[in-house]
Scaffold this motif. Sequence first.
Motif, PDB file in Angstrom:
ATOM      1  N   ALA A   1     -36.254  10.101 -44.348  1.00 26.10           N
ATOM      2  CA  ALA A   1     -35.158   9.760 -44.456  1.00 26.10           C
ATOM      3  C   ALA A   1     -34.991  10.631 -46.163  1.00 26.10           C
ATOM      4  CB  ALA A   1     -35.095   8.346 -44.451  1.00 26.10           C
ATOM      5  N   LYS A   2     -34.982  11.246 -47.296  1.00 24.78           N
ATOM      6  CA  LYS A   2     -35.902  11.160 -48.348  1.00 24.78           C
ATOM      7  C   LYS A   2     -34.707  12.073 -48.185  1.00 24.78           C
ATOM      8  CE  LYS A   2     -39.704   9.621 -49.105  1.00 24.78           C
ATOM      9  NZ  LYS A   2     -41.265   9.801 -50.141  1.00 24.78           N
ATOM     10  N   PRO A   3     -33.390  12.413 -49.223  1.00 26.64           N
ATOM     11  CA  PRO A   3     -33.650  13.526 -49.867  1.00 26.64           C
ATOM     12  C   PRO A   3     -33.678  14.389 -49.652  1.00 26.64           C
ATOM     13  CG  PRO A   3     -32.704  12.412 -51.386  1.00 26.64           C
ATOM     14  CD  PRO A   3     -33.747  11.258 -50.457  1.00 26.64           C
ATOM     15  N   GLY A   4     -33.471  16.171 -49.403  1.00 18.52           N
ATOM     16  CA  GLY A   4     -34.633  17.293 -49.068  1.00 18.52           C
ATOM     17  C   GLY A   4     -34.740  17.552 -48.135  1.00 18.52           C
ATOM     18  N   LYS A   5     -34.176  18.573 -47.379  1.00 19.94           N
ATOM     19  CA  LYS A   5     -34.615  18.595 -45.907  1.00 19.94           C
ATOM     20  C   LYS A   5     -35.703  19.520 -46.263  1.00 19.94           C
ATOM     21  CE  LYS A   5     -32.684  14.437 -44.553  1.00 19.94           C
ATOM     22  NZ  LYS A   5     -33.325  13.527 -44.464  1.00 19.94           N
ATOM     23  N   PHE A   6     -36.024  20.515 -46.693  1.00 21.24           N
ATOM     24  CA  PHE A   6     -36.649  21.727 -46.177  1.00 21.24           C
ATOM     25  C   PHE A   6     -38.338  21.261 -47.204  1.00 21.24           C
ATOM     26  CE2 PHE A   6     -32.360  23.742 -46.580  1.00 21.24           C
ATOM     27  CZ  PHE A   6     -32.974  24.670 -45.703  1.00 21.24           C
ATOM     28  N   ALA A   7     -39.346  22.600 -45.960  1.00 17.27           N
ATOM     29  CA  ALA A   7     -40.120  21.358 -46.897  1.00 17.27           C
ATOM     30  C   ALA A   7     -41.732  22.359 -46.092  1.00 17.27           C
ATOM     31  CB  ALA A   7     -41.210  20.555 -46.678  1.00 17.27           C
ATOM     32  N   ASP A   8     -41.266  23.080 -45.010  1.00 13.76           N
ATOM     33  CA  ASP A   8     -42.149  24.338 -44.447  1.00 13.76           C
ATOM     34  C   ASP A   8     -41.261  25.926 -44.165  1.00 13.76           C
ATOM     35  OD1 ASP A   8     -43.479  21.974 -43.007  1.00 13.76           O
ATOM     36  OD2 ASP A   8     -41.604  20.966 -43.346  1.00 13.76           O
ATOM     37  N   TYR A   9     -42.002  26.319 -44.615  1.00 11.29           N
ATOM     38  CA  TYR A   9     -41.568  27.742 -44.188  1.00 11.29           C
ATOM     39  C   TYR A   9     -42.458  28.763 -43.169  1.00 11.29           C
ATOM     40  CZ  TYR A   9     -39.015  26.239 -48.087  1.00 11.29           C
ATOM     41  OH  TYR A   9     -38.173  25.130 -48.771  1.00 11.29           O
ATOM     42  N   MET A  10     -41.661  30.074 -42.962  1.00 10.47           N
ATOM     43  CA  MET A  10     -42.398  30.850 -42.410  1.00 10.47           C
ATOM     44  C   MET A  10     -42.819  32.290 -42.458  1.00 10.47           C
ATOM     45  SD  MET A  10     -45.165  31.309 -39.442  1.00 10.47           S
ATOM     46  CE  MET A  10     -44.459  30.381 -37.790  1.00 10.47           C
ATOM     47  N   LEU A  11     -43.607  33.281 -43.342  1.00 10.69           N
ATOM     48  CA  LEU A  11     -42.882  34.649 -43.304  1.00 10.69           C
ATOM     49  C   LEU A  11     -43.313  35.929 -43.129  1.00 10.69           C
ATOM     50  CD1 LEU A  11     -43.626  32.285 -46.208  1.00 10.69           C
ATOM     51  CD2 LEU A  11     -41.726  33.783 -47.850  1.00 10.69           C
ATOM     52  N   VAL A  12     -42.933  36.310 -42.963  1.00 13.60           N
ATOM     53  CA  VAL A  12     -43.639  37.590 -42.178  1.00 13.60           C
ATOM     54  C   VAL A  12     -44.061  39.005 -43.066  1.00 13.60           C
ATOM     55  CG1 VAL A  12     -43.741  36.811 -39.821  1.00 13.60           C
ATOM     56  CG2 VAL A  12     -41.396  38.242 -41.100  1.00 13.60           C
ATOM     57  N   SER A  13     -44.581  40.039 -43.063  1.00 17.65           N
ATOM     58  CA  SER A  13     -44.648  40.987 -43.514  1.00 17.65           C
ATOM     59  C   SER A  13     -43.967  42.600 -43.001  1.00 17.65           C
ATOM     60  CB  SER A  13     -45.976  42.027 -43.866  1.00 17.65           C
ATOM     61  OG  SER A  13     -46.154  42.145 -42.586  1.00 17.65           O
ATOM     62  N   ASP A  14     -43.112  41.829 -41.072  1.00 22.58           N
ATOM     63  CA  ASP A  14     -42.576  42.997 -40.502  1.00 22.58           C
ATOM     64  C   ASP A  14     -41.170  42.206 -39.885  1.00 22.58           C
ATOM     65  OD1 ASP A  14     -41.423  44.820 -39.328  1.00 22.58           O
ATOM     66  OD2 ASP A  14     -43.375  45.412 -38.174  1.00 22.58           O
ATOM     67  N   ALA A  15     -40.410  41.487 -40.353  1.00 24.04           N
ATOM     68  CA  ALA A  15     -39.936  41.013 -39.296  1.00 24.04           C
ATOM     69  C   ALA A  15     -38.643  42.325 -37.941  1.00 24.04           C
ATOM     70  CB  ALA A  15     -38.117  41.212 -40.615  1.00 24.04           C
ATOM     71  N   ALA A  16     -39.309  42.868 -37.955  1.00 26.46           N
ATOM     72  CA  ALA A  16     -38.570  43.775 -37.085  1.00 26.46           C
ATOM     73  C   ALA A  16     -40.042  43.460 -35.573  1.00 26.46           C
ATOM     74  CB  ALA A  16     -38.556  44.958 -37.436  1.00 26.46           C
ATOM     75  N   ALA A  17     -41.458  43.071 -36.284  1.00 25.93           N
ATOM     76  CA  ALA A  17     -42.466  42.081 -34.939  1.00 25.93           C
ATOM     77  C   ALA A  17     -41.543  40.738 -34.390  1.00 25.93           C
ATOM     78  CB  ALA A  17     -43.536  42.257 -35.863  1.00 25.93           C
ATOM     79  N   VAL A  18     -40.420  40.405 -35.208  1.00 26.41           N
ATOM     80  CA  VAL A  18     -40.730  39.027 -34.674  1.00 26.41           C
ATOM     81  C   VAL A  18     -39.596  39.341 -33.509  1.00 26.41           C
ATOM     82  CG1 VAL A  18     -39.725  37.207 -35.822  1.00 26.41           C
ATOM     83  CG2 VAL A  18     -40.618  37.992 -37.298  1.00 26.41           C
ATOM     84  N   ARG A  19     -39.841  38.457 -32.336  1.00 29.52           N
ATOM     85  CA  ARG A  19     -38.960  38.312 -31.216  1.00 29.52           C
ATOM     86  C   ARG A  19     -38.800  37.364 -31.098  1.00 29.52           C
ATOM     87  NH1 ARG A  19     -42.377  39.486 -25.250  1.00 29.52           N
ATOM     88  NH2 ARG A  19     -42.137  41.319 -26.123  1.00 29.52           N
TER      89      ARG A  19
END
Length: 266
Positions: A228-246
């Motif tokens: 319920a608090k302000p701020g809706k971002f906390a979690d992230y996912m990063l990849v070294s090769d975006a082309a590998a993402v299906r």
Amino acid sequence: MRIMSLNAWGGTLHVPLLQYLASEAPEVLCLQEVIHSPETDKADLTYRDGEHVLPQRANLFSEVAGALPEHVAIFCLAAQGMLWDGETPVPSRWGLATFVHPSLPIIGQAQGFVHKGYEPDGFGDHPRSRSAHAVRVFDHVRGRAVSIVQMHGLRDLRGKMDTPERAVQARRFLALLQQVAEPGDLRIACGDFNVEPESATLRLMTEDGLTELVTTRGFEGTRSVHYAKPGKFADYMLVSDAAAVRGFSVVRDPEVSDHCPLLLEL
């Protein structure tokens, strides 16, 4: 290969959480905010920090391992402190867990602290100790190694702003990934970073060659309706090769935590 990252919220919503994890059964599960209390057979305990009181699933690590019986289960603790059974203190371990299906043999791993060090006699003062875990697995279907690192970023009671401690944390986090990964690996970094999208933490990771998927793919937050608090971002996912993402999604249904699962398909 599917890789999931999720802050489990201490198992507050353990029934839908365990059902969801058993149903999805990602090949790699990176789970933050996990409780492991091997000295008790109690199902539920209580966390107390001043006015901050939360139910905790006493042996969430074992329960998730039971929901994913074929997976290799690795618990990486950050601290041992007291949870409460009524007025009785119960020693409980708090940290991260990584679950890997045996179809992906683990060919390297490293565990370390990104903030402070192990706290054996209590959860400590905020911002508390934070650990990270990296695994290197081999995908025989694609004939490649994949290196994955997760962390639960420090919680600063003042907010999610850039701080010197968070800068050190980000460098240690990347160093752990670099310790495990070898040239040519697909590299993935994930977790509950406890920072905003414009943070120096994410800039540092981008400069290291990683592409952040939550914001670049237009998702408007990673917190569920239970937050319920302000701020809706906390979690992230990063990849070294975006082309590998299906495929990549921030899962909003079912609701299994005050965080949303991040699900990456390669």
